[in-house]
Design a protein around this motif. Sequence first.
Motif, PDB file in Angstrom:
ATOM      1  N   GLU A  91       1.047  15.118  -0.292  1.00  0.00           N
ATOM      2  CA  GLU A  91       1.882  14.304  -0.966  1.00  0.00           C
ATOM      3  C   GLU A  91       1.773  12.759  -0.799  1.00  0.00           C
ATOM      4  OE1 GLU A  91       6.184  15.758  -0.423  1.00  0.00           O
ATOM      5  OE2 GLU A  91       5.171  17.608  -0.277  1.00  0.00           O
ATOM      6  N   GLU A  92       1.393  12.516   0.611  1.00  0.00           N
ATOM      7  CA  GLU A  92       1.318  11.099   0.934  1.00  0.00           C
ATOM      8  C   GLU A  92       0.113  10.859   1.566  1.00  0.00           C
ATOM      9  OE1 GLU A  92       3.490   9.195  -0.034  1.00  0.00           O
ATOM     10  OE2 GLU A  92       5.315  10.000  -0.324  1.00  0.00           O
ATOM     11  N   HIS A  93      -1.014  11.840   1.552  1.00  0.00           N
ATOM     12  CA  HIS A  93      -2.199  11.589   2.203  1.00  0.00           C
ATOM     13  C   HIS A  93      -3.487  11.745   1.310  1.00  0.00           C
ATOM     14  CE1 HIS A  93       0.615  12.164   5.503  1.00  0.00           C
ATOM     15  NE2 HIS A  93       0.132  11.267   6.089  1.00  0.00           N
ATOM     16  N   VAL A 129      -8.151   8.850   6.677  1.00  0.00           N
ATOM     17  CA  VAL A 129      -6.898   9.334   6.143  1.00  0.00           C
ATOM     18  C   VAL A 129      -6.243   8.293   5.373  1.00  0.00           C
ATOM     19  CG1 VAL A 129      -4.552  10.469   6.214  1.00  0.00           C
ATOM     20  CG2 VAL A 129      -6.593  11.333   7.722  1.00  0.00           C
ATOM     21  N   ARG A 181      -0.392  12.381  -3.671  1.00  0.00           N
ATOM     22  CA  ARG A 181       0.156  13.140  -4.901  1.00  0.00           C
ATOM     23  C   ARG A 181       1.466  12.534  -5.634  1.00  0.00           C
ATOM     24  NH1 ARG A 181      -2.572  17.875  -6.676  1.00  0.00           N
ATOM     25  NH2 ARG A 181      -3.956  18.486  -4.855  1.00  0.00           N
ATOM     26  N   LYS A 182       2.369  11.879  -4.462  1.00  0.00           N
ATOM     27  CA  LYS A 182       3.499  10.940  -5.124  1.00  0.00           C
ATOM     28  C   LYS A 182       3.176   9.719  -5.471  1.00  0.00           C
ATOM     29  CE  LYS A 182       7.138  13.324  -2.899  1.00  0.00           C
ATOM     30  NZ  LYS A 182       8.049  13.696  -1.440  1.00  0.00           N
ATOM     31  N   SER A 183       1.697   9.089  -5.678  1.00  0.00           N
ATOM     32  CA  SER A 183       1.203   7.971  -6.182  1.00  0.00           C
ATOM     33  C   SER A 183       0.155   8.259  -6.987  1.00  0.00           C
ATOM     34  CB  SER A 183       0.683   7.029  -5.005  1.00  0.00           C
ATOM     35  OG  SER A 183       1.937   7.013  -4.074  1.00  0.00           O
ATOM     36  N   SER A 205       0.766  -1.165   0.093  1.00  0.00           N
ATOM     37  CA  SER A 205      -0.143  -0.156   0.109  1.00  0.00           C
ATOM     38  C   SER A 205       0.913   1.186  -0.039  1.00  0.00           C
ATOM     39  CB  SER A 205      -0.777   0.028   1.221  1.00  0.00           C
ATOM     40  OG  SER A 205      -1.597   1.249   1.282  1.00  0.00           O
ATOM     41  N   PRO A 206       0.899   2.162  -0.850  1.00  0.00           N
ATOM     42  CA  PRO A 206      -0.274   2.150  -2.067  1.00  0.00           C
ATOM     43  C   PRO A 206       0.349   1.375  -3.189  1.00  0.00           C
ATOM     44  CG  PRO A 206       1.129   3.956  -2.058  1.00  0.00           C
ATOM     45  CD  PRO A 206       1.498   3.553  -0.886  1.00  0.00           C
ATOM     46  N   ASP A 233      -3.289   6.296   3.192  1.00  0.00           N
ATOM     47  CA  ASP A 233      -1.564   6.562   2.767  1.00  0.00           C
ATOM     48  C   ASP A 233      -1.215   6.380   1.424  1.00  0.00           C
ATOM     49  OD1 ASP A 233      -2.251   3.946   2.098  1.00  0.00           O
ATOM     50  OD2 ASP A 233      -0.408   2.903   3.383  1.00  0.00           O
ATOM     51  N   LEU A 271      -7.357  12.622   2.031  1.00  0.00           N
ATOM     52  CA  LEU A 271      -8.429  12.822   3.069  1.00  0.00           C
ATOM     53  C   LEU A 271      -9.850  12.521   2.535  1.00  0.00           C
ATOM     54  CD1 LEU A 271      -5.798  14.460   4.219  1.00  0.00           C
ATOM     55  CD2 LEU A 271      -7.571  16.038   5.304  1.00  0.00           C
ATOM     56  N   THR A 331      -4.729   2.555   2.084  1.00  0.00           N
ATOM     57  CA  THR A 331      -4.832   1.878   3.480  1.00  0.00           C
ATOM     58  C   THR A 331      -5.394   3.130   4.328  1.00  0.00           C
ATOM     59  OG1 THR A 331      -3.378   0.321   3.135  1.00  0.00           O
ATOM     60  CG2 THR A 331      -4.061   0.486   5.390  1.00  0.00           C
ATOM     61  N   VAL A 332      -6.385   2.942   5.038  1.00  0.00           N
ATOM     62  CA  VAL A 332      -6.868   3.844   6.134  1.00  0.00           C
ATOM     63  C   VAL A 332      -5.790   3.766   7.325  1.00  0.00           C
ATOM     64  CG1 VAL A 332      -8.686   4.438   7.687  1.00  0.00           C
ATOM     65  CG2 VAL A 332      -9.250   3.799   5.498  1.00  0.00           C
ATOM     66  N   ILE A 333      -5.222   5.054   7.496  1.00  0.00           N
ATOM     67  CA  ILE A 333      -4.279   5.000   8.540  1.00  0.00           C
ATOM     68  C   ILE A 333      -4.590   5.810   9.765  1.00  0.00           C
ATOM     69  CG2 ILE A 333      -2.302   4.621   7.031  1.00  0.00           C
ATOM     70  CD1 ILE A 333      -1.624   7.592   7.297  1.00  0.00           C
ATOM     71  N   SER A 334      -5.709   6.660   9.600  1.00  0.00           N
ATOM     72  CA  SER A 334      -6.077   7.466  10.726  1.00  0.00           C
ATOM     73  C   SER A 334      -7.615   7.587  10.368  1.00  0.00           C
ATOM     74  CB  SER A 334      -5.271   8.752  10.813  1.00  0.00           C
ATOM     75  OG  SER A 334      -5.669   9.688  11.869  1.00  0.00           O
TER      76      SER A 334
END
Lengths: 352, 352
Positions: free
Chosen positions: B297-299, B268, B273-275, B10-11, B270, B301, B258-261
């Motif tokens: 960048e990595e999140h 949120v 914009r970098k993926s 993930s991702p 994981d 919402l 994956t839901v991290i928060s």
Amino acid sequence: MAQGIEHLPSPSLLLDQDRFEDNIKAAENLLGSFGKLMRPHVKTHRTPELARLQLGGRARGVTCATVGELEAMAAAGIDDLLLANEIVSPDKLERIAAVAATSRVLVAVDSMRGAQLLSAAAVRAGSNIEVLIDVDVGLNRCGVRSAPEAVALARMVLEAPGLILAGLMGYEGRLRAAVADRVQKFDAGCESLEQVKSALETEGIKVGIVSGAGTSTFNEGLRSPVLTEIQAGTYAMMEADLDGLDLPFKRACTVIATVISVTSDGAVLDAGRKSIGCENGLPEALLPGASVLKINEEHTLLSCHRPVALGTRVMLFPSKVPTTFNLHDRVWLIRGNVVERSVPITARGRSD
Amino acid sequence: MAQGIEHLPSPSLLLDQDRFEDNIKAAENLLGSFGKLMRPHVKTHRTPELARLQLGGRARGVTCATVGELEAMAAAGIDDLLLANEIVSPDKLERIAAVAATSRVLVAVDSMRGAQLLSAAAVRAGSNIEVLIDVDVGLNRCGVRSAPEAVALARMVLEAPGLILAGLMGYEGRLRAAVADRVQKFDAGCESLEQVKSALETEGIKVGIVSGAGTSTFNEGLRSPVLTEIQAGTYAMMEADLDGLDLPFKRACTVIATVISVTSDGAVLDAGRKSIGCENGLPEALLPGASVLKINEEHTLLSCHRPVALGTRVMLFPSKVPTTFNLHDRVWLIRGNVVERSVPITARGRSD
């Protein structure tokens, strides 16, 4: 061995070493004056060789956004690593615990479940992992939202095998020059961190590190009474939209491209959104009389007040450095117009 | 060997093979009905294994945007290659000529100087390179701007050693559903191509190929009397903002995260914009009751109307497929929720 930048492949990512070094020195001087530490954020360049140049002095370890970045930095010998992000995937937890077996690793946590999972992974690997309780200081992304929540989570971390409570983290996001009430927003974030810190201390829980701020809040971070360290990354390369924040940092990162087509009042370059991060706006062309009109996937369109010859090399300042580095496999280090060497962007694509 | 998508890193970038194959079949059927050929644009995925699946039938060769893509496709055995872009850098010209020594290579040209340089490189390598005169059909980027200019350039190409005049190219850019006068704009572009074609024929110069259009103008391209082939790429994966164009293509590309928060009304992920390429807007979440609020960048919402558990896997449809593929080193091919294999995105980062 040294060659001029006109011989580089087109497009190429360039870093001006003199400016990069000046930025690091300027940051060191400020950190020293205010007695703060720094944990340079490597999401900016994903390049271990550049991270190593930033370390020393008041920069005691790096900040990573992803497990992939953490692994790449650890593989390059950097042994003090903060993962400023929440991790819950089983495979990622195992990978963090494996790095923690040989390096100091700190991880942000904002939930009981997250702490349990991290603890279990640490125990399985026989590692100790340090934890920063992540506090939401206004970004409305990750982070606990109240002092009682932080206290409950800290108590759990203190009792969890394999975990060491190291302090707090609060990232307020990018408060640019144009953001209304930027200082008030930053202060409100620090106030949240102070409330959490004092709630923990009232319970007899020691708070060591309080990590936060970034390049856009560098000056405010230095003056914050609660922060012990700053997570800046872009300071070493800078970006145009951080101008106006009274920072002593100079723009050090460019993409060089080539004019492939000309008209009477314009030119087209062979670099576009697949080579240049544009999240903060169009790049700026370093060509007298020229300005950037538009950018497509592989093309940048210039408006030109003077004729430009086919084949002319043009340097562009990207508006967003982290996403620019992430598009390239290597960065060329230059001094003036001389290329010294290239270094691999080892963690490029490492959002995993 | 087969595993469920819930076990992927993930991702990860995913391609639904059933939909991908259906899209290729749908394109084949339309091309057959209208008697047109296709030259799938590989800038969409930069993946030779996917390009090979698109070839056959009425798709006789690929379209590339960069020399790096051309080399990667040639290395994978694809031997009919259009480089739909202007090239003037000496090193790139040599690389094109080297590929042309073993494969059919066509290159867009819009200037005398460009044709001279290409000719010289072909002669040095002992290659023959086919040329499409690039005609500006409204994008205001590259391309000759008038029929007389095209005639002069065609004459030069006809006499240049190592070059073969193969026809014309005109790319009108992305005429989305929301673009005012999209059909008129497309027709005006075809009208320019027709004028150039008839000016050349009046001079006794034969025009074989007339290459143009893309996914957003697929239907118009089929009906165009002047175009002989279509340079579509996104059709095989599709994008949300191409809905409303009455195309028979289905969205086949997702990024799994994956839901991290979690909060009371949000979550949120994981991936950021970098993926995930976001040039055409926010991605869409494939999660009932959830919608994408923001992407960093990595999140990502999410706003959620129902509680979401930490660790939940969520699939996201990117708004821009080419820049999404360019962020990943591999793509996982799935059928339903089963992962069959991954294939390398060999030309990722190849804007050189």
